[in-house]
Write a protein that holds these residues in place. Structure first.
Motif, PDB file in Angstrom:
ATOM      1  N   LEU A  82       0.863  -1.295  -0.067  1.00 34.93           N
ATOM      2  CA  LEU A  82       0.054   0.010  -0.045  1.00 34.93           C
ATOM      3  C   LEU A  82       1.012   1.228   0.203  1.00 34.93           C
ATOM      4  N   TRP A  83       1.951   1.339   0.845  1.00 36.55           N
ATOM      5  CA  TRP A  83       2.742   2.410   0.993  1.00 36.55           C
ATOM      6  C   TRP A  83       3.433   2.636  -0.412  1.00 36.55           C
ATOM      7  N   GLY A  84       3.839   1.659  -1.248  1.00 34.00           N
ATOM      8  CA  GLY A  84       4.344   1.585  -2.559  1.00 34.00           C
ATOM      9  C   GLY A  84       3.496   2.250  -3.508  1.00 34.00           C
ATOM     10  N   LYS A  85       2.330   1.704  -3.578  1.00 33.19           N
ATOM     11  CA  LYS A  85       1.210   2.103  -4.487  1.00 33.19           C
ATOM     12  C   LYS A  85       0.779   3.720  -4.199  1.00 33.19           C
ATOM     13  N   PHE A  86       0.883   3.943  -3.011  1.00 32.68           N
ATOM     14  CA  PHE A  86       0.767   5.366  -2.494  1.00 32.68           C
ATOM     15  C   PHE A  86       1.798   6.411  -3.145  1.00 32.68           C
ATOM     16  N   PHE A  87       3.154   5.932  -2.895  1.00 30.89           N
ATOM     17  CA  PHE A  87       3.993   6.893  -3.323  1.00 30.89           C
ATOM     18  C   PHE A  87       4.084   6.852  -4.961  1.00 30.89           C
ATOM     19  N   MET A  88       3.597   5.845  -5.502  1.00 37.03           N
ATOM     20  CA  MET A  88       3.751   5.630  -6.944  1.00 37.03           C
ATOM     21  C   MET A  88       2.472   6.359  -7.662  1.00 37.03           C
ATOM     22  N   ALA A  89       1.278   6.799  -6.481  1.00 37.00           N
ATOM     23  CA  ALA A  89       0.088   7.348  -7.121  1.00 37.00           C
ATOM     24  C   ALA A  89      -0.589   6.398  -8.305  1.00 37.00           C
ATOM     25  N   ALA A  90      -0.678   5.146  -7.783  1.00 42.17           N
ATOM     26  CA  ALA A  90      -1.049   3.960  -8.711  1.00 42.17           C
ATOM     27  C   ALA A  90      -2.445   4.183  -9.358  1.00 42.17           C
ATOM     28  N   TRP A  91      -3.072   5.115  -8.579  1.00 42.46           N
ATOM     29  CA  TRP A  91      -4.478   5.647  -9.337  1.00 42.46           C
ATOM     30  C   TRP A  91      -4.699   6.049 -10.557  1.00 42.46           C
ATOM     31  N   ARG A  92      -3.318   6.690 -11.012  1.00 41.18           N
ATOM     32  CA  ARG A  92      -3.577   7.534 -12.014  1.00 41.18           C
ATOM     33  C   ARG A  92      -3.892   6.916 -13.174  1.00 41.18           C
ATOM     34  N   GLY A  93      -4.240   7.528 -14.390  1.00 42.47           N
ATOM     35  CA  GLY A  93      -4.807   6.815 -15.656  1.00 42.47           C
ATOM     36  C   GLY A  93      -6.062   5.776 -15.544  1.00 42.47           C
ATOM     37  N   ASN A  94      -6.889   6.395 -14.868  1.00 46.29           N
ATOM     38  CA  ASN A  94      -8.392   5.486 -14.757  1.00 46.29           C
ATOM     39  C   ASN A  94      -8.153   4.108 -13.793  1.00 46.29           C
ATOM     40  N   ARG A  95      -7.171   4.410 -12.981  1.00 48.75           N
ATOM     41  CA  ARG A  95      -6.850   3.084 -12.095  1.00 48.75           C
ATOM     42  C   ARG A  95      -7.577   3.226 -10.715  1.00 48.75           C
ATOM     43  N   VAL A  96      -8.231   4.202 -10.602  1.00 48.03           N
ATOM     44  CA  VAL A  96      -9.124   4.346  -9.262  1.00 48.03           C
ATOM     45  C   VAL A  96      -9.710   3.035  -8.632  1.00 48.03           C
ATOM     46  N   LEU A  97     -10.288   2.280  -9.459  1.00 45.68           N
ATOM     47  CA  LEU A  97     -11.257   1.188  -9.092  1.00 45.68           C
ATOM     48  C   LEU A  97     -10.061   0.329  -8.461  1.00 45.68           C
ATOM     49  N   THR A  98      -8.973   0.191  -8.966  1.00 44.56           N
ATOM     50  CA  THR A  98      -7.808  -0.818  -8.519  1.00 44.56           C
ATOM     51  C   THR A  98      -7.627  -0.232  -7.168  1.00 44.56           C
TER      52      THR A  98
END
Lengths: 66, 208, 319
Positions: free
Chosen positions: B97-113
């Motif tokens: 979770l920390w990794g995905k937060f710092f990568m802002a992994a929700w970008r590009g329509n990945r909000v549902l992920t």
């Protein structure tokens, strides 16, 4: 028998944790030593995961993106 | 024999929709974008591996029943594996979770992920909670009598009775793991469908 | 009318990747991860094992601290115990906790009915066979007026609270007083508990199967035995107990934020603390889920630049 009881035929642990914990206290903050170790290890692991180089950097051989 | 798509055939529509969303090369690719080159990417897989061990050890505990581990040294060992795999599961999940937060992994329509990940986290906590209630020892008694106040205050205690061991055990071994399993599958399929989030575009002076 | 294209927002949008790919074996990665975690799990289990503090029985409670047991029993009888005055979902004795003027437990009502006096004292004692004195005491108590019962209850409550109250040679010894049949009833319940019969009776209520421990647990939690044991391991609410474990094992570190609120002055002593903390945690969880759409919060990754470490080989290749 009051106090801490254990299962009669338990495989003995190499490290016995069957005693009251130690607590690190600072004002209203209090954390058990074992929880502090777990959280500390998580932070160290995260830092290592982002800092330690990942092998196989030379594999980017310019294949077309799919 | 080829057939033209039948617009009213649900099975065909389902299959074509699935093929469009996840063609086999996307579902099980042999390549990743070149930026997927950090140890942090491994923590999703580590979390799932820990979940696998939790389920396997949980299955053994289920085969033998909920009080087996109190009087069998093998049972106690399996219980220990179940507990430690849970500790590892949460540790790996939070690092992920920390990794995905710092990568802002929700970008590009990945909000549902991202959202499915948070929901999985919450359901996992509930699953672990009912697990602690299912231990049939002092810890279960204490956790139940304490937790009841929080849950009763919300009105939830009328349905979800933490003092009812049978109910809590059944939630722990059927309903909640099913929830975790469905959410994890959804989460992983979303990652495969959208691809791993690309890096921030760098310009001189910072990310664009 | 066509919609105007959205302005590119680096915290929300990213261009699809058109750059190079690299060979990557996901199945191998998952298989290796599984092996690594399996080895770690076995290793941790071998080295540290797991806790197993034996469950406390009503028998244990009544044998080791009979005065505390009897004190709890009289509180159940006279309606002053925690359970007797709890409110929903057990009874209507209290409106329950409220927030912003709303009390969810009162609205939802009684779904797990518990009558403390009957369920914890009178019914179990009535199940005792072949005890004429106990049967007579129950009849006397049942036939008395509410005010007479209250007077007996209060007198016994005072007596058991006396420092001289003790357990000796098979019976509770309390200073004399006018408590009518109450002394016989509480004594019978204590004996029943010490024999082990109360554990079964309160659980099964004279059926055979039961997996619902609501009544024995509520009864036990009204006394001090469970709580005193918990204090040793820092398991109580005001000891960050929710994240701790018995013995020296790690507990539930992921509950740190939930338990933290119970240590905050103001909240910790609030009569509505549980509901308030739940509300805070629901809001915080919603915020966590909604980070992708919250400006400012979703900019933290870009501002903190940790991503520069994660993607450093990518940025190096670009240069």
């Amino acid at each position: 028998m009051h106090g801490v009881a254990t299962a009669p035929f338990r495989l003995d642990a190499l490290v016995n944790l069957n005693h009251p914990n130690h607590f690190i206290e600072w004002g209203w903050l209090s954390i058990s030593r074992s929880n502090a170790i777990v959280i500390g290890l998580m932070v160290v692991t995260f830092i290592a995961a982002v800092a330690v180089p990942f092998p196989g950097q030379g594999d980017a051989d310019g294949e077309e993106a799919q | 024999m080829t057939s033209t798509p039948n617009a009213t055939n649900w099975t065909g529509a389902l299959r074509r929709g699935a093929e469009r969303a996840l063609p086999p090369e996307k579902l099980l690719p042999e390549t990743q974008p070149s930026y997927v080159a950090s140890w942090i990417y491994v923590f999703g897989a580590l979390t799932m591996a820990a979940l696998g061990i939790i389920i396997a050890t949980g299955a053994v505990l289920a085969i033998m029943g909920p009080t087996w581990w109190h009087h069998s040294s093998t049972g106690h060992f399996i219980n220990s594996m179940h507990l430690w795999s849970v500790e590892l599961f949460f540790a790996f999940m939070v690092v992920h979770l920390w990794g995905k937060f710092f990568m802002a992994a929700w970008r590009g329509n990945r909000v549902l992920t991202w959202v499915s990940g948070v929901v999985t986290f919450v359901i996992s906590i509930a699953t672990a909670f009912t697990g602690y209630l299912s231990q049939t020892n002092y810890d279960s008694q204490w956790i139940a009598t304490q937790a009841k106040d929080g849950i009763n205050a919300t009105g939830g205690g009328a349905l979800f009775n933490v003092l009812n061991f049978g109910q809590m055990l059944m939630w722990h071994i059927t309903l909640l793991p099913l929830g975790v399993g469905i959410l994890v599958v959804l989460h992983v399929l979303l990652v495969r469908h959208k691809g791993v989030v690309p890096p921030f575009a760098e310009t001189k002076g910072g990310a664009k | 009318m066509t919609k105007a294209p959205k302005r590119f927002n680096p915290d929300r949008d990213v261009a699809p990747w058109t750059g190079p790919m690299r060979r990557y074996d996901i199945a191998k990665e998952v298989a290796i991860c599984f092996l690594v975690v399996a080895v770690l799990t076995v290793g941790l289990a071998v080295v540290f094992s797991s806790p197993d503090d034996q469950a406390v029985t009503l028998q244990q409670w009544a044998r080791e601290t009979p005065v505390d047991f009897a004190t709890t029993a009289i509180a159940e009888l006279d309606g002053t115990s925690g359970t007797a005055g709890y409110g929903g979902p057990y009874n209507t004795a209290s409106p329950g906790q409220s927030i912003l003027g709303v009390s969810p437990s009162k609205i939802i009502g009684v779904h797990i009915p518990v009558d403390a006096a009957k369920d914890f004292v009178l019914s179990p004692v009535a199940a005792l066979p072949d005890h004429p004195a106990v049967g007579q005491a129950l009849l006397t108590y049942g036939a008395a007026t509410p005010s007479q019962r209250a007077a007996w209850d209060a007198a016994y409550e005072t007596a058991i609270a006396n420092p001289a109250a003790t357990y000796r040679e098979g019976e509770l010894v309390v200073p004399s007083g006018n408590y009518g049949p109450v002394g016989v009833i509480i004594d019978a319940l204590t004996q029943m508990a010490r024999s082990g019969a109360l554990d079964t009776t309160m659980l099964t209520e004279q059926r055979f199967f039961s997996t619902d421990f609501t009544k024995p647990l509520l009864f036990m939690s009204d006394g001090n035995y469970l709580a005193n044991k918990a204090a040793i391991d820092h398991l109580q609410g005001d000891q960050w107990g929710m994240m701790n474990e018995t013995g020296s094992w790690p507990g539930q570190a992921w509950l740190w934020l939930y338990t933290m609120w119970y240590q905050v002055p103001g909240l910790s002593t609030s009569p509505n603390a549980d509901l308030q903390v739940w509300a805070i945690m629901v809001v915080l969880t919603l915020i966590l889920a909604c980070i992708p759409i919250i400006p400012g919060l979703r900019s933290i990754p870009r501002w903190t630049r940790v991503y520069r470490l994660i993607w450093r080989s990518h940025y190096a290749a670009q240069r």
